[in-house]
Design a protein around this motif. Sequence first.
Motif, PDB file in Angstrom:
ATOM      1  N   PRO A   1      11.956  32.339  42.437  1.00 28.42           N
ATOM      2  CA  PRO A   1      12.698  32.207  41.174  1.00 28.42           C
ATOM      3  C   PRO A   1      11.897  31.483  40.085  1.00 28.42           C
ATOM      4  O   PRO A   1      12.010  31.825  38.903  1.00 28.42           O
ATOM      5  CB  PRO A   1      13.936  31.402  41.571  1.00 28.42           C
ATOM      6  CG  PRO A   1      14.127  31.700  43.017  1.00 28.42           C
ATOM      7  CD  PRO A   1      12.743  31.876  43.580  1.00 28.42           C
ATOM      8  N   GLU A   2      11.067  30.523  40.475  1.00 30.92           N
ATOM      9  CA  GLU A   2      10.240  29.814  39.490  1.00 30.92           C
ATOM     10  C   GLU A   2       9.195  30.740  38.884  1.00 30.92           C
ATOM     11  O   GLU A   2       8.949  30.707  37.676  1.00 30.92           O
ATOM     12  CB  GLU A   2       9.553  28.596  40.130  1.00 30.92           C
ATOM     13  CG  GLU A   2      10.503  27.520  40.594  1.00 30.92           C
ATOM     14  CD  GLU A   2      11.104  27.804  41.967  1.00 30.92           C
ATOM     15  OE1 GLU A   2      10.493  28.552  42.759  1.00 30.92           O
ATOM     16  OE2 GLU A   2      12.217  27.317  42.211  1.00 30.92           O
ATOM     17  N   GLU A   3       8.584  31.563  39.725  1.00 34.24           N
ATOM     18  CA  GLU A   3       7.580  32.511  39.229  1.00 34.24           C
ATOM     19  C   GLU A   3       8.222  33.550  38.309  1.00 34.24           C
ATOM     20  O   GLU A   3       7.642  33.915  37.286  1.00 34.24           O
ATOM     21  CB  GLU A   3       6.900  33.222  40.403  1.00 34.24           C
ATOM     22  CG  GLU A   3       6.003  32.331  41.224  1.00 34.24           C
ATOM     23  CD  GLU A   3       5.482  33.016  42.475  1.00 34.24           C
ATOM     24  OE1 GLU A   3       4.375  32.663  42.903  1.00 34.24           O
ATOM     25  OE2 GLU A   3       6.176  33.899  43.019  1.00 34.24           O
ATOM     26  N   ILE A   4       9.417  33.990  38.678  1.00 35.47           N
ATOM     27  CA  ILE A   4      10.129  34.962  37.844  1.00 35.47           C
ATOM     28  C   ILE A   4      10.469  34.330  36.500  1.00 35.47           C
ATOM     29  O   ILE A   4      10.324  34.959  35.448  1.00 35.47           O
ATOM     30  CB  ILE A   4      11.391  35.486  38.555  1.00 35.47           C
ATOM     31  CG1 ILE A   4      10.980  36.320  39.774  1.00 35.47           C
ATOM     32  CG2 ILE A   4      12.239  36.322  37.605  1.00 35.47           C
ATOM     33  CD1 ILE A   4      12.134  36.750  40.651  1.00 35.47           C
ATOM     34  N   SER A   5      10.908  33.074  36.510  1.00 30.79           N
ATOM     35  CA  SER A   5      11.247  32.378  35.263  1.00 30.79           C
ATOM     36  C   SER A   5      10.020  32.234  34.366  1.00 30.79           C
ATOM     37  O   SER A   5      10.106  32.425  33.155  1.00 30.79           O
ATOM     38  CB  SER A   5      11.836  31.002  35.555  1.00 30.79           C
ATOM     39  OG  SER A   5      13.085  31.128  36.196  1.00 30.79           O
ATOM     40  N   GLN A   6       8.879  31.900  34.964  1.00 31.10           N
ATOM     41  CA  GLN A   6       7.643  31.779  34.185  1.00 31.10           C
ATOM     42  C   GLN A   6       7.246  33.127  33.606  1.00 31.10           C
ATOM     43  O   GLN A   6       6.862  33.229  32.436  1.00 31.10           O
ATOM     44  CB  GLN A   6       6.519  31.230  35.057  1.00 31.10           C
ATOM     45  CG  GLN A   6       6.686  29.788  35.426  1.00 31.10           C
ATOM     46  CD  GLN A   6       5.618  29.315  36.410  1.00 31.10           C
ATOM     47  OE1 GLN A   6       4.881  30.125  36.984  1.00 31.10           O
ATOM     48  NE2 GLN A   6       5.537  28.013  36.606  1.00 31.10           N
ATOM     49  N   ARG A   7       7.328  34.174  34.415  1.00 27.28           N
ATOM     50  CA  ARG A   7       6.992  35.518  33.955  1.00 27.28           C
ATOM     51  C   ARG A   7       7.933  35.952  32.829  1.00 27.28           C
ATOM     52  O   ARG A   7       7.507  36.536  31.839  1.00 27.28           O
ATOM     53  CB  ARG A   7       7.093  36.494  35.142  1.00 27.28           C
ATOM     54  CG  ARG A   7       6.849  37.925  34.786  1.00 27.28           C
ATOM     55  CD  ARG A   7       5.391  38.192  34.557  1.00 27.28           C
ATOM     56  NE  ARG A   7       5.196  39.598  34.249  1.00 27.28           N
ATOM     57  CZ  ARG A   7       4.270  40.058  33.440  1.00 27.28           C
ATOM     58  NH1 ARG A   7       3.433  39.220  32.883  1.00 27.28           N
ATOM     59  NH2 ARG A   7       4.157  41.326  33.196  1.00 27.28           N
ATOM     60  N   LEU A   8       9.210  35.620  32.982  1.00 27.13           N
ATOM     61  CA  LEU A   8      10.214  35.958  31.980  1.00 27.13           C
ATOM     62  C   LEU A   8       9.889  35.295  30.647  1.00 27.13           C
ATOM     63  O   LEU A   8       9.973  35.925  29.594  1.00 27.13           O
ATOM     64  CB  LEU A   8      11.598  35.539  32.473  1.00 27.13           C
ATOM     65  CG  LEU A   8      12.799  35.879  31.615  1.00 27.13           C
ATOM     66  CD1 LEU A   8      12.882  37.371  31.354  1.00 27.13           C
ATOM     67  CD2 LEU A   8      14.067  35.385  32.289  1.00 27.13           C
ATOM     68  N   GLU A   9       9.493  34.047  30.675  1.00 26.73           N
ATOM     69  CA  GLU A   9       9.152  33.337  29.437  1.00 26.73           C
ATOM     70  C   GLU A   9       7.930  33.965  28.764  1.00 26.73           C
ATOM     71  O   GLU A   9       7.903  34.138  27.547  1.00 26.73           O
ATOM     72  CB  GLU A   9       8.901  31.858  29.724  1.00 26.73           C
ATOM     73  CG  GLU A   9       8.703  31.030  28.493  1.00 26.73           C
ATOM     74  CD  GLU A   9       9.877  31.093  27.522  1.00 26.73           C
ATOM     75  OE1 GLU A   9       9.629  31.088  26.300  1.00 26.73           O
ATOM     76  OE2 GLU A   9      11.026  31.165  27.978  1.00 26.73           O
ATOM     77  N   LEU A  10       6.932  34.341  29.561  1.00 27.05           N
ATOM     78  CA  LEU A  10       5.743  34.999  29.002  1.00 27.05           C
ATOM     79  C   LEU A  10       6.101  36.356  28.391  1.00 27.05           C
ATOM     80  O   LEU A  10       5.599  36.712  27.319  1.00 27.05           O
ATOM     81  CB  LEU A  10       4.680  35.182  30.086  1.00 27.05           C
ATOM     82  CG  LEU A  10       3.978  33.916  30.560  1.00 27.05           C
ATOM     83  CD1 LEU A  10       3.072  34.240  31.753  1.00 27.05           C
ATOM     84  CD2 LEU A  10       3.182  33.293  29.442  1.00 27.05           C
TER      85      LEU A  10
END
Length: 65
Positions: free
Chosen positions: A3-12
Amino acid sequence: MSPEEISQRLELLRLEHRDLDAAIIALGEAGIPDQLQLARMKKRKLRLRDEIAWCEDQIVPDIIA
């Protein structure tokens, strides 16, 4: 992906989407805009929107009540 990686990807993705939106507006306001470049940028923006939606679905899955 966690979920953290998805959140970071989402922000990018959201950042790139906003930047692309600004670039499309700037190109459209040019005297004679490059229609091919404009079309490519709009297609890229749509792909980004789809990927953003996918990431959001992974973070908050649909729950059928």
